[in-house]
Design a protein around this motif. Structure first.
Motif, PDB file in Angstrom:
ATOM      1  N   HIS A   1      32.025  43.731  43.387  1.00 26.19           N
ATOM      2  CA  HIS A   1      32.501  44.971  43.976  1.00 26.19           C
ATOM      3  C   HIS A   1      34.007  45.070  43.848  1.00 26.19           C
ATOM      4  CE1 HIS A   1      28.529  45.757  45.505  1.00 26.19           C
ATOM      5  NE2 HIS A   1      28.478  44.486  45.825  1.00 26.19           N
ATOM      6  N   VAL A   2      34.462  46.146  43.249  1.00 25.91           N
ATOM      7  CA  VAL A   2      35.880  46.332  42.982  1.00 25.91           C
ATOM      8  C   VAL A   2      36.613  46.679  44.269  1.00 25.91           C
ATOM      9  CG1 VAL A   2      37.576  47.726  41.756  1.00 25.91           C
ATOM     10  CG2 VAL A   2      35.454  47.053  40.632  1.00 25.91           C
ATOM     11  N   ARG A   3      37.700  45.986  44.508  1.00 29.25           N
ATOM     12  CA  ARG A   3      38.525  46.265  45.680  1.00 29.25           C
ATOM     13  C   ARG A   3      39.606  47.249  45.264  1.00 29.25           C
ATOM     14  NH1 ARG A   3      34.672  45.392  48.434  1.00 29.25           N
ATOM     15  NH2 ARG A   3      33.641  43.502  47.821  1.00 29.25           N
ATOM     16  N   SER A   4      39.425  48.499  45.610  1.00 29.44           N
ATOM     17  CA  SER A   4      40.385  49.525  45.242  1.00 29.44           C
ATOM     18  C   SER A   4      41.672  49.360  46.032  1.00 29.44           C
ATOM     19  CB  SER A   4      39.795  50.901  45.533  1.00 29.44           C
ATOM     20  OG  SER A   4      40.772  51.898  45.439  1.00 29.44           O
TER      21      SER A   4
ATOM     22  N   ASN B   1      42.842  47.396  40.258  1.00 28.07           N
ATOM     23  CA  ASN B   1      41.705  46.973  41.054  1.00 28.07           C
ATOM     24  C   ASN B   1      41.536  45.473  40.950  1.00 28.07           C
ATOM     25  OD1 ASN B   1      40.545  49.589  41.943  1.00 28.07           O
ATOM     26  ND2 ASN B   1      40.314  49.902  39.747  1.00 28.07           N
ATOM     27  N   LEU B   2      41.006  44.886  41.995  1.00 25.70           N
ATOM     28  CA  LEU B   2      40.677  43.465  41.989  1.00 25.70           C
ATOM     29  C   LEU B   2      39.174  43.352  42.141  1.00 25.70           C
ATOM     30  CD1 LEU B   2      41.385  40.441  42.132  1.00 25.70           C
ATOM     31  CD2 LEU B   2      41.592  40.713  44.605  1.00 25.70           C
ATOM     32  N   ILE B   3      38.517  42.708  41.187  1.00 27.68           N
ATOM     33  CA  ILE B   3      37.066  42.572  41.245  1.00 27.68           C
ATOM     34  C   ILE B   3      36.711  41.331  42.040  1.00 27.68           C
ATOM     35  CG2 ILE B   3      34.976  42.236  39.885  1.00 27.68           C
ATOM     36  CD1 ILE B   3      36.194  43.883  37.698  1.00 27.68           C
TER      37      ILE B   3
ATOM     38  N   SER C   1      34.406  37.163  40.006  1.00 33.31           N
ATOM     39  CA  SER C   1      35.815  36.788  40.097  1.00 33.31           C
ATOM     40  C   SER C   1      36.031  35.302  39.849  1.00 33.31           C
ATOM     41  CB  SER C   1      36.372  37.155  41.477  1.00 33.31           C
ATOM     42  OG  SER C   1      35.712  36.438  42.495  1.00 33.31           O
ATOM     43  N   LEU C   2      34.959  34.512  39.809  1.00 39.30           N
ATOM     44  CA  LEU C   2      35.084  33.078  39.562  1.00 39.30           C
ATOM     45  C   LEU C   2      35.151  32.736  38.076  1.00 39.30           C
ATOM     46  CD1 LEU C   2      32.544  31.633  42.182  1.00 39.30           C
ATOM     47  CD2 LEU C   2      35.035  31.662  42.327  1.00 39.30           C
ATOM     48  N   THR C   3      34.897  33.704  37.214  1.00 46.65           N
ATOM     49  CA  THR C   3      34.923  33.432  35.779  1.00 46.65           C
ATOM     50  C   THR C   3      36.352  33.198  35.313  1.00 46.65           C
ATOM     51  OG1 THR C   3      34.934  35.819  35.379  1.00 46.65           O
ATOM     52  CG2 THR C   3      32.820  34.692  35.211  1.00 46.65           C
TER      53      THR C   3
END
Length: 341
Positions: free
Chosen positions: A4-7, A14-16, A21-23
């Motif tokens: 979920h993208v953090r707008s 954006n921060l996913i 996000s662990l990749t």
């Protein structure tokens, strides 16, 4: 994996979050990609009616998918792009994807020329000569230095290129059973609590005292999440509307600390519950520092200056069931009285 993208309210960045996000990034071992058709903007709450509107993200469906067949125990790697490496001087000796492609071609040509000799010494000699050429950059030289045996050459030719020499790109299932942490006990679904948006739901029965999910944490300076930036990335006075970034609502912090900690797994989906304001929803989980994680314990006893220096440091937080949790039940923790007020 649907992350979920953090707008962010004050930029177009954006921060996913979520498992995607662990990749990590490895230019020679990319095996997953992000789908181009997401994220989608899908408002969950009515900004004219719901008090939670603006406190949660309205973006979803940032999908990470396998770009090739992936063997069990392999780490997921995604491409940040070669420019990401080139823009950072501290990584000027790390190979780019182009570096790996060039080395793979060189090794193939050398193998074809020297295979009739059958002596690794000749091969190594040519690699040394190539490394000494003025137009061979540090990135390519660093790959040459990893080739130490005939087996390495064979692995490059038939095993997926020079990047396949990375020994830590995969682990045995036995090692993962002993050292890994389960991240799929919970899944994302719309919460039935008003103004809560999405929530985390138990995929299976979880006993009291068991770990629901473990999450590494990314550290931010609180001030960076409360300042407003213009198009040139310069700090300017905040506008009349809310300037704090949505990301701040997903972070953990102490009132007296300048640091905000953002969970890098589906733990960001876990909603709040308490009976202090008359609600009948009780929490069924709690948080604690990972007692058996050496780096976490080291960071907890380190100075803030040392923590800032170790940019890749990741303390771990555990979410523990405080009672039995049934399958498909929403996982809830108590955010605290200060958060409620």
């Amino acid at each position: 994996d649907i992350s979920h993208v953090r707008s962010l309210t004050n930029t177009h960045s954006n921060l996913i979050g979520g498992l995607g996000s662990l990749t990590n990034y490895h230019p020679g071992l990319v095996n997953v990609k992000r789908r181009d058709d997401g994220p989608w903007f899908k408002p969950l709450l009515d900004s004219t009616k719901d008090p939670g509107a603006g406190a949660i993200t309205d973006f979803e469906n940032a999908v990470t998918y396998a770009a090739k067949s992936i063997v069990a125990g392999s780490e997921f790697f995604i491409s940040y792009g070669d420019n990401w490496l080139k823009a950072r001087s501290e990584y000027d000796s790390l190979p780019t994807s182009e570096s790996y492609r060039l080395v793979d071609k060189m090794i193939s040509y050398l193998f074809g020329i020297l295979s009739i000799k059958g002596k690794f010494e000749y091969f190594k000699m040519f690699l040394v000569l190539l490394s000494s050429l003025p137009n061979i950059d540090k990135r390519i030289k660093s790959i040459f230095q990893t080739i130490e045996s005939v087996e390495d050459i064979v692995n490059i030719i038939i095993g997926g290129g020079a990047a396949s020499l990375e020994k830590r790109a995969s682990y045995s299932l036995e090692w993962l059973e002993q050292n890994g942490r389960c991240l799929d006990h919970i899944y994302s679904h719309l919460s039935d609590m008003p103004s809560a948006g999405r929530g985390a739901f138990s995929r299976r029965f979880i006993k009291k005292g068991e770990v629901v999910i473990t999450s590494p944490l990314m550290a931010f300076q609180k001030s960076h999440l409360e300042e407003f930036y213009d198009k040139n990335n310069k700090i300017v006075p905040p506008p009349e509307f809310e300037s704090r970034q949505v990301l701040l609502n997903y972070c953990y912090s102490h009132p007296k600390s300048s640091v905000a900690l953002f969970p890098l797994t589906h733990a960001i989906l876990i909603n709040h519950a308490s009976v202090r304001k008359g609600s009948n929803r009780h929490p069924n989980a709690k948080i604690r520092w990972a007692n058996d994680h050496t780096e976490t314990q080291h960071l907890l006893h380190s100075s803030l200056e040392l923590v800032k220096e170790r940019k890749a440091a990741r303390p771990f937080l555990e979410f523990i069931a405080i009672r039995d949790i049934e399958p498909d039940e929403e996982v809830l923790i108590d955010y605290g009285e200060a958060w409620e007020n």
